[in-house]
Design a protein around this motif. Structure first.
Motif, PDB file in Angstrom:
ATOM      1  N   GLU A  14     -13.156   2.358  -5.190  1.00  0.00           N
ATOM      2  CA  GLU A  14     -13.080   2.423  -6.654  1.00  0.00           C
ATOM      3  C   GLU A  14     -11.673   2.796  -7.123  1.00  0.00           C
ATOM      4  N   ARG A  15     -11.036   3.730  -6.431  1.00  0.00           N
ATOM      5  CA  ARG A  15      -9.694   4.174  -6.834  1.00  0.00           C
ATOM      6  C   ARG A  15      -8.625   3.117  -6.570  1.00  0.00           C
ATOM      7  N   THR A  16      -8.794   2.308  -5.536  1.00  0.00           N
ATOM      8  CA  THR A  16      -7.763   1.323  -5.178  1.00  0.00           C
ATOM      9  C   THR A  16      -8.060  -0.075  -5.706  1.00  0.00           C
ATOM     10  N   GLY A  17      -9.307  -0.346  -6.037  1.00  0.00           N
ATOM     11  CA  GLY A  17      -9.692  -1.690  -6.457  1.00  0.00           C
ATOM     12  C   GLY A  17      -9.967  -2.615  -5.285  1.00  0.00           C
ATOM     13  N   ALA A  19     -12.170  -3.932  -1.948  1.00  0.00           N
ATOM     14  CA  ALA A  19     -13.548  -3.989  -1.462  1.00  0.00           C
ATOM     15  C   ALA A  19     -13.686  -3.042  -0.271  1.00  0.00           C
ATOM     16  N   VAL A  20     -14.876  -2.511  -0.096  1.00  0.00           N
ATOM     17  CA  VAL A  20     -15.146  -1.638   1.045  1.00  0.00           C
ATOM     18  C   VAL A  20     -14.823  -2.364   2.348  1.00  0.00           C
ATOM     19  N   SER A  21     -15.156  -3.647   2.412  1.00  0.00           N
ATOM     20  CA  SER A  21     -14.881  -4.422   3.632  1.00  0.00           C
ATOM     21  C   SER A  21     -13.377  -4.500   3.902  1.00  0.00           C
ATOM     22  N   ALA A  22     -12.555  -4.583   2.855  1.00  0.00           N
ATOM     23  CA  ALA A  22     -11.097  -4.612   3.036  1.00  0.00           C
ATOM     24  C   ALA A  22     -10.607  -3.283   3.587  1.00  0.00           C
ATOM     25  N   ILE A  23     -11.153  -2.189   3.080  1.00  0.00           N
ATOM     26  CA  ILE A  23     -10.755  -0.863   3.579  1.00  0.00           C
ATOM     27  C   ILE A  23     -11.142  -0.726   5.044  1.00  0.00           C
ATOM     28  N   ARG A  24     -12.319  -1.200   5.403  1.00  0.00           N
ATOM     29  CA  ARG A  24     -12.728  -1.159   6.815  1.00  0.00           C
ATOM     30  C   ARG A  24     -11.777  -1.994   7.678  1.00  0.00           C
ATOM     31  N   TYR A  25     -11.373  -3.158   7.157  1.00  0.00           N
ATOM     32  CA  TYR A  25     -10.423  -3.997   7.897  1.00  0.00           C
ATOM     33  C   TYR A  25      -9.094  -3.256   8.079  1.00  0.00           C
ATOM     34  N   TYR A  26      -8.562  -2.695   7.002  1.00  0.00           N
ATOM     35  CA  TYR A  26      -7.289  -1.971   7.098  1.00  0.00           C
ATOM     36  C   TYR A  26      -7.406  -0.778   8.050  1.00  0.00           C
ATOM     37  N   GLU A  27      -8.555  -0.157   8.061  1.00  0.00           N
ATOM     38  CA  GLU A  27      -8.787   0.943   9.013  1.00  0.00           C
ATOM     39  C   GLU A  27      -8.758   0.397  10.448  1.00  0.00           C
ATOM     40  N   SER A  28      -9.395  -0.749  10.666  1.00  0.00           N
ATOM     41  CA  SER A  28      -9.412  -1.332  12.017  1.00  0.00           C
ATOM     42  C   SER A  28      -8.008  -1.739  12.469  1.00  0.00           C
ATOM     43  N   GLN A  29      -7.123  -1.992  11.503  1.00  0.00           N
ATOM     44  CA  GLN A  29      -5.747  -2.385  11.807  1.00  0.00           C
ATOM     45  C   GLN A  29      -4.808  -1.182  11.901  1.00  0.00           C
ATOM     46  N   GLY A  30      -5.330   0.020  11.729  1.00  0.00           N
ATOM     47  CA  GLY A  30      -4.534   1.230  11.882  1.00  0.00           C
ATOM     48  C   GLY A  30      -3.674   1.577  10.675  1.00  0.00           C
ATOM     49  N   ARG A  51      -1.381   4.936   0.431  1.00  0.00           N
ATOM     50  CA  ARG A  51      -1.172   4.054   1.583  1.00  0.00           C
ATOM     51  C   ARG A  51      -1.738   2.664   1.296  1.00  0.00           C
ATOM     52  N   LEU A  52      -2.958   2.620   0.784  1.00  0.00           N
ATOM     53  CA  LEU A  52      -3.586   1.332   0.506  1.00  0.00           C
ATOM     54  C   LEU A  52      -2.907   0.615  -0.656  1.00  0.00           C
ATOM     55  N   SER A  53      -2.420   1.357  -1.625  1.00  0.00           N
ATOM     56  CA  SER A  53      -1.650   0.745  -2.708  1.00  0.00           C
ATOM     57  C   SER A  53      -0.383   0.107  -2.154  1.00  0.00           C
ATOM     58  N   PHE A  54       0.273   0.796  -1.230  1.00  0.00           N
ATOM     59  CA  PHE A  54       1.461   0.251  -0.588  1.00  0.00           C
ATOM     60  C   PHE A  54       1.108  -1.019   0.184  1.00  0.00           C
ATOM     61  N   VAL A  55      -0.016  -1.013   0.878  1.00  0.00           N
ATOM     62  CA  VAL A  55      -0.460  -2.199   1.629  1.00  0.00           C
ATOM     63  C   VAL A  55      -0.610  -3.385   0.684  1.00  0.00           C
ATOM     64  N   MET A  56      -1.241  -3.162  -0.454  1.00  0.00           N
ATOM     65  CA  MET A  56      -1.454  -4.264  -1.404  1.00  0.00           C
ATOM     66  C   MET A  56      -0.133  -4.791  -1.944  1.00  0.00           C
ATOM     67  N   ILE A  57       0.800  -3.902  -2.235  1.00  0.00           N
ATOM     68  CA  ILE A  57       2.115  -4.317  -2.731  1.00  0.00           C
ATOM     69  C   ILE A  57       2.855  -5.103  -1.651  1.00  0.00           C
ATOM     70  N   ALA A  58       2.874  -4.562  -0.437  1.00  0.00           N
ATOM     71  CA  ALA A  58       3.593  -5.213   0.662  1.00  0.00           C
ATOM     72  C   ALA A  58       3.016  -6.595   0.950  1.00  0.00           C
ATOM     73  N   GLN A  59       1.701  -6.743   0.872  1.00  0.00           N
ATOM     74  CA  GLN A  59       1.099  -8.044   1.117  1.00  0.00           C
ATOM     75  C   GLN A  59       1.461  -9.052   0.031  1.00  0.00           C
ATOM     76  N   LYS A  60       1.661  -8.601  -1.189  1.00  0.00           N
ATOM     77  CA  LYS A  60       2.097  -9.505  -2.257  1.00  0.00           C
ATOM     78  C   LYS A  60       3.483 -10.068  -1.953  1.00  0.00           C
ATOM     79  N   PHE A  61       4.274  -9.352  -1.161  1.00  0.00           N
ATOM     80  CA  PHE A  61       5.599  -9.815  -0.757  1.00  0.00           C
ATOM     81  C   PHE A  61       5.560 -10.469   0.624  1.00  0.00           C
ATOM     82  N   ASP A  62       4.367 -10.835   1.077  1.00  0.00           N
ATOM     83  CA  ASP A  62       4.152 -11.551   2.342  1.00  0.00           C
ATOM     84  C   ASP A  62       4.548 -10.773   3.581  1.00  0.00           C
ATOM     85  N   PHE A  63       4.493  -9.444   3.532  1.00  0.00           N
ATOM     86  CA  PHE A  63       4.677  -8.659   4.751  1.00  0.00           C
ATOM     87  C   PHE A  63       3.408  -8.793   5.579  1.00  0.00           C
TER      88      PHE A  63
END
Length: 155
Positions: A14-17, A19-30, A51-63
């Motif tokens: 809810e705080r990051t926007g 999906a729960v499945s995305a958070i589980r994926y990011y957790e599995s990726q460390g 951390r997750l906000s940074f992940v979303m920003i970085a992915q928008k820049f194709d990291f």
């Protein structure tokens, strides 16, 4: 000893926007890590919101996930990152973005020249690749990979 409450995965979603499945994926990726409370529920640090906000920003820049993980691995475990920690990450992120911008500018500028020429063939291009000099540097798009396209005295 009383265990800290942490955030449930639903609250983190809810705080990051995300999906729960995305958070589980990011957790599995460390990229984030959770612990289990006494009831076996997954709990996250409040710092994981950033951390997750940074992940979303970085992915928008194709990291890639690997690149993001490498950046996040320099953050401390066991405590919330300080502004100085994030500043260090920001400097690394900015350097990588500057490199990407330079590549994109080169692509844009060289593409204009190629479209104007019409040949679109590096082996035949007398302007950028006289005598197919790029092939001597290896395979792939040599100039986009950072090799110089400067015309030298050998051409």
């Amino acid at each position: 000893m009383r265990q800290k409450p942490g955030l449930a995965i639903g609250a983190l979603a809810e705080r990051t926007g995300l999906a729960v499945s995305a958070i589980r994926y990011y957790e599995s990726q460390g990229l984030v890590s959770a612990w289990r409370n006494a009831g076996g529920q997954r709990r996250f640090e409040r710092a994981d919101i950033r951390r997750l906000s940074f992940v979303m920003i970085a992915q928008k820049f194709d990291f890639t996930i690997a690149e993001i993980r490498e950046l996040l691995n320099s953050l401390p475990d066991g405590r919330a990152p300080t502004p100085a920690d994030w500043r260090r990450i920001s400097e690394q992120f900015r350097a990588a973005l500057d490199q990407r911008i330079a590549v994109l500018e080169t692509l844009r500028d060289d593409l204009d020249g190629c479209i104007g020429c019409g040949c679109l063939s590096l082996p035949k291009c007398a302007l950028y690749n006289k005598g197919d000099r790029a092939a001597q540097k290896g395979t792939g798009p040599r100039y986009l990979m950072g090799d110089s396209s400067e015309i030298d005295d050998q051409g």
